[in-house]
Design an enzyme around this catalytic site. Structure first.
Site, mmCIF file in Angstrom:
data_model
loop_
_atom_site.group_PDB
_atom_site.id
_atom_site.type_symbol
_atom_site.label_atom_id
_atom_site.label_comp_id
_atom_site.label_asym_id
_atom_site.label_seq_id
_atom_site.Cartn_x
_atom_site.Cartn_y
_atom_site.Cartn_z
ATOM 1 N N LYS A 57 5.029 -13.459 -4.722
ATOM 2 C CA LYS A 57 4.810 -14.140 -3.441
ATOM 3 C C LYS A 57 3.430 -14.800 -3.415
ATOM 4 O O LYS A 57 3.269 -15.919 -2.933
ATOM 5 C CB LYS A 57 4.893 -13.135 -2.278
ATOM 6 C CG LYS A 57 6.271 -12.582 -2.022
ATOM 7 C CD LYS A 57 6.195 -11.514 -0.934
ATOM 8 C CE LYS A 57 7.513 -10.840 -0.697
ATOM 9 N NZ LYS A 57 7.424 -9.799 0.350
ATOM 10 N N ALA A 73 1.944 -9.224 -0.017
ATOM 11 C CA ALA A 73 2.361 -7.820 -0.047
ATOM 12 C C ALA A 73 3.879 -7.713 -0.022
ATOM 13 O O ALA A 73 4.578 -8.643 0.404
ATOM 14 C CB ALA A 73 1.759 -7.076 1.148
ATOM 15 N N ASP A 74 4.360 -6.568 -0.485
ATOM 16 C CA ASP A 74 5.777 -6.259 -0.403
ATOM 17 C C ASP A 74 5.923 -4.754 -0.204
ATOM 18 O O ASP A 74 5.320 -3.967 -0.933
ATOM 19 C CB ASP A 74 6.523 -6.676 -1.673
ATOM 20 C CG ASP A 74 8.024 -6.552 -1.483
ATOM 21 O OD1 ASP A 74 8.613 -7.438 -0.826
ATOM 22 O OD2 ASP A 74 8.599 -5.544 -1.939
ATOM 23 N N THR A 75 6.694 -4.373 0.797
ATOM 24 C CA THR A 75 6.897 -2.960 1.107
ATOM 25 C C THR A 75 8.329 -2.570 0.802
ATOM 26 O O THR A 75 9.265 -3.297 1.166
ATOM 27 C CB THR A 75 6.583 -2.678 2.592
ATOM 28 O OG1 THR A 75 5.227 -3.070 2.864
ATOM 29 C CG2 THR A 75 6.770 -1.214 2.934
ATOM 30 N N GLY A 110 3.155 -2.821 -2.358
ATOM 31 C CA GLY A 110 2.423 -3.506 -3.411
ATOM 32 C C GLY A 110 1.680 -4.659 -2.770
ATOM 33 O O GLY A 110 2.163 -5.260 -1.805
#
Length: 191
Positions: A57, A73-75, A110
């Site tokens: 991203k 970010a990625d959750t 992340g």
């Protein structure tokens, strides 16, 4: 000393929760995003998955803004070695919440900080643990009807109605919301 323009970052996310956390911590930012297929969960570990998606991203946006620091970010939620992303619909949300009922789960976010002009590419993650209470079918259905499950990893938002599902939390609460802000601030201070 950095100038105001250098301090202003780009948030490569449309998440209202991430936006709110950055505002709460008085971080100056613009929002710029590029579309990415997030359904690519392959066979990576949960930590590798969320870091990979966060970096993807961020790099998409950083290529167009090489002189700016891009935060992405990625959750994800992981339970019994199963990675849970965002639900496609109410039925999938019900399946996820039923699966998480009474279980211990990990919430991993992340994140990446990229500034191509200075060759900065930081990728890391934060992990928190949540234990859910046993949830009845009626309780899950009532929650789904609120619509709060939409666009949330694991089909719930801990900062809203799903907090009542929680028996115990261990770790960074902001990470569970979607952005481990303390970890990110530590890196930002070094950039």
């Amino acid at each position: 000393m950095r100038t105001a323009l250098e301090k202003k970052i780009i948030l490569a996310s449309n998440s209202p929760r991430r936006k709110s956390l950055l505002e709460e911590y008085k971080i100056d930012f613009d929002i710029i995003t590029k579309p990415l297929d997030e359904d690519i969960y392959c066979t990576f570990s949960p930590a590798s998955t969320c870091m990979s998606l966060a970096f993807q991203k961020g790099i998409l946006v950083a290529r167009d803004h090489p002189d700016r620091t891009v935060l992405s970010a990625d959750t994800i939620v992981s339970c019994n070695n199963v990675i849970l992303g965002k639900p496609k619909d109410e039925e999938e949300a019900f399946e996820m919440l039923s699966f998480l009922s009474g279980q211990t789960q990990l919430v991993l976010t992340g994140f990446s900080l990229i500034r191509l002009k200075k060759n900065i590419k930081i990728v890391d993650y934060c992990k928190s643990e949540i234990v859910f209470k046993e949830l009845s079918r009626e309780r899950i259905e009532a929650y789904i009807q609120t619509g709060d499950y939409r666009d949330k990893a694991g089909s719930y938002g801990i900062q809203s109605g799903a907090f009542d599902f929680v028996e115990r939390v261990k770790g960074d609460f902001n990470n569970i919301v979607g952005l481990p802000i303390d970890s990110i601030l530590t890196y930002l201070d070094k950039i």
